[in-house]
Write a protein that holds these residues in place. Sequence first.
Motif, PDB file in Angstrom:
ATOM      1  N   ASN A   1       0.839  -1.192   0.000  1.00 22.26           N
ATOM      2  CA  ASN A   1       0.000   0.000   0.000  1.00 22.26           C
ATOM      3  C   ASN A   1       0.878   1.246   0.000  1.00 22.26           C
TER       4      ASN A   1
ATOM      5  N   VAL B   1     -10.400  -2.272   7.753  1.00 23.55           N
ATOM      6  CA  VAL B   1     -11.837  -2.134   8.016  1.00 23.55           C
ATOM      7  C   VAL B   1     -12.572  -1.651   6.764  1.00 23.55           C
ATOM      8  N   LYS B   2     -11.938  -0.720   6.015  1.00 25.79           N
ATOM      9  CA  LYS B   2     -12.566  -0.181   4.808  1.00 25.79           C
ATOM     10  C   LYS B   2     -12.423  -1.106   3.617  1.00 25.79           C
ATOM     11  N   GLY B   3     -11.598  -2.194   3.766  1.00 24.91           N
ATOM     12  CA  GLY B   3     -11.416  -3.142   2.681  1.00 24.91           C
ATOM     13  C   GLY B   3     -10.313  -2.760   1.709  1.00 24.91           C
ATOM     14  N   ALA B   4      -9.525  -1.723   2.032  1.00 25.46           N
ATOM     15  CA  ALA B   4      -8.437  -1.307   1.158  1.00 25.46           C
ATOM     16  C   ALA B   4      -7.218  -2.204   1.297  1.00 25.46           C
TER      17      ALA B   4
ATOM     18  N   SER C   1      -5.105  -0.461  10.232  1.00 24.87           N
ATOM     19  CA  SER C   1      -6.365  -1.049  10.720  1.00 24.87           C
ATOM     20  C   SER C   1      -7.558  -0.383  10.047  1.00 24.87           C
ATOM     21  N   MET C   2      -7.470   0.948   9.879  1.00 31.13           N
ATOM     22  CA  MET C   2      -8.556   1.657   9.203  1.00 31.13           C
ATOM     23  C   MET C   2      -8.699   1.175   7.763  1.00 31.13           C
ATOM     24  N   PHE C   3      -7.576   0.936   7.071  1.00 25.99           N
ATOM     25  CA  PHE C   3      -7.618   0.455   5.693  1.00 25.99           C
ATOM     26  C   PHE C   3      -8.206  -0.950   5.609  1.00 25.99           C
TER      27      PHE C   3
END
Length: 585
Positions: free
Chosen positions: A157, A268-271, A264-266
């Motif tokens: 990423n 959760v968002k599926g990124a 972790s945010m990515f």
Amino acid sequence: MRLFLNLFWYFKKEKRSYILGILFLMASSFLSLIPPYVIGIIVDDIRTHHLTGILLVKWIGFLIAVGIIYYGTGYAWRQFIFGAAVRLSRLLRNQLYDLFTRLSPNFYHKRRIGDLMAHATNDIRAVEDAAGDGILTLIDSITMGAMVIFAMAVLINPILTVIALLPMPFMVWATSRYGSMLHERFHLAQAAFSDLNDKVQENVSGVRVIKAFGQEEAEKAAFRRLSADVVQKNIAVAKIDALFDPTITFIVMISYFLSLVFGSMFVVKGAMTIGELTSFTLYLGQFVWPMLAFGFLFNIVERGHASYDRIQKLLAEKPEICDHDKAIDVKPAGDISYAISTFTYPESKQPALCDIHFNLPKGKTLGVVGKTGSGKTTLLKILLREFDVQDGTIAIGGRPITEYKLDRLRETIGYVPQDHFLFSATIAENIAFARPEATQEEIEEVAKLARIHDDIIGFPDGYQTMVGERGVTLSGGQKQRISIARALLIEPEIMILDDSLSAVDADTEEAILRSLKATRGDKTTLIAAHRMSAVQHADLILVLDNGRIVERGTHDELMRLGGWYQTMYQRQQLESLVEQGGKAE
């Protein structure tokens, strides 16, 4: 990084070793990126239930193969890079030793032995570390860091990679600042170590004098002060050194924190997948070493830079006594003539010799006598070109000694100095110092001429007896006679005895002089002495006072002159008679 530019001449010389070492190092860095990526794939296969036993065995076999290759490349780059660094230290050490053998006595009058030893040990080790560990950390921090960043940005990423690298500029600034401070402090620490080294060398050499005057406690106190100064200055270095790891670790922890929060945010968002975040954190763990290596790099390079500056400053010293451009490569032979108006030691205002004019035919003996400090040793040393005469000339065979190559001149002269230096070796090795290939028979022959053979065979190990440092296990007379034997072994055309019979008794002195006269009838001998008996057989005797010739002639001529020589000879004869109990022979 100026040190690497200063060492470019060596990197060019060892380019094959460094290029191969860097290639193997880069291969190792690349191979180390494979396991985190494979682990990420395995984690995602476990999450999606696609992992089978056969597939797991294949991945494990693949990782084992990568590990074996990684082991081989690691061994190879260490051999090439560290091997080249060790050769650099050998080269610098040889250059220093070669310089030490060529520098003039005046250099050693101004420099301390302990300081020179520190250059040849600690300073060279610091440069070796820079050329080995320094190159390693430079290449590894760049290649490993670049590969890790590439893997995180391209394979996982790019946005998260940028976020994780946000704290890095602060780390670059901090480590650069620490490096500048470290350079200055390490230079002071090395200078303090030189002082301590010099004190140890001086005290060990002079331990008998220290004990004789009861100065043990005073010298121990002085040593403790110097030792405390070394500790203080090295602690100052350590305080800066200690800032590198915490600073880098703190910055890497910030990167970890940012990576975990935004990663972790990515997820959760599926990124991103869980496996990708796992690989990313493993790569970030691998990124810790390049960052630590970057800090080590400043540490190692600044230490090496300070030491290399000290070494280069020393290597820039030029011998004051050297061969002239048109010097001839032949051994001098023939009459010796002095025509000196004045001779003054460097950095001295008072002339040591004035109006010295005489001629000594080949095969004759010169005697030089006079009060302490009258210039006897100076008159002899300038024949060796330990110092050059500026106002006048010294010639051998009608040619000034400056027109002969220095090596040829000194090969012609056998010099027995006042300070009889013996090496920590056997007696036989000390006698054969200038002729290591000499046979045992030749060694024993000159020992007999110097009247030391009987003493030697009286030792438990005979000629294989080990001599303590500077000959501390021998008496003054024994050291003098071994030094004379050493000079006789090379059969010199010119032999100089600089007060070399002062520690032997009158009978031994007479026997040695008879041996010299019998074996050196066609060779020239120069003798400086305090005892008139050592020179009374000379063909020409010079009496010096304050660097001037005040009397000259043979023994009989000087006795008839009724001057200083006659007075001293009669006084010494009377003293000798008293020592023998007042009985004249």
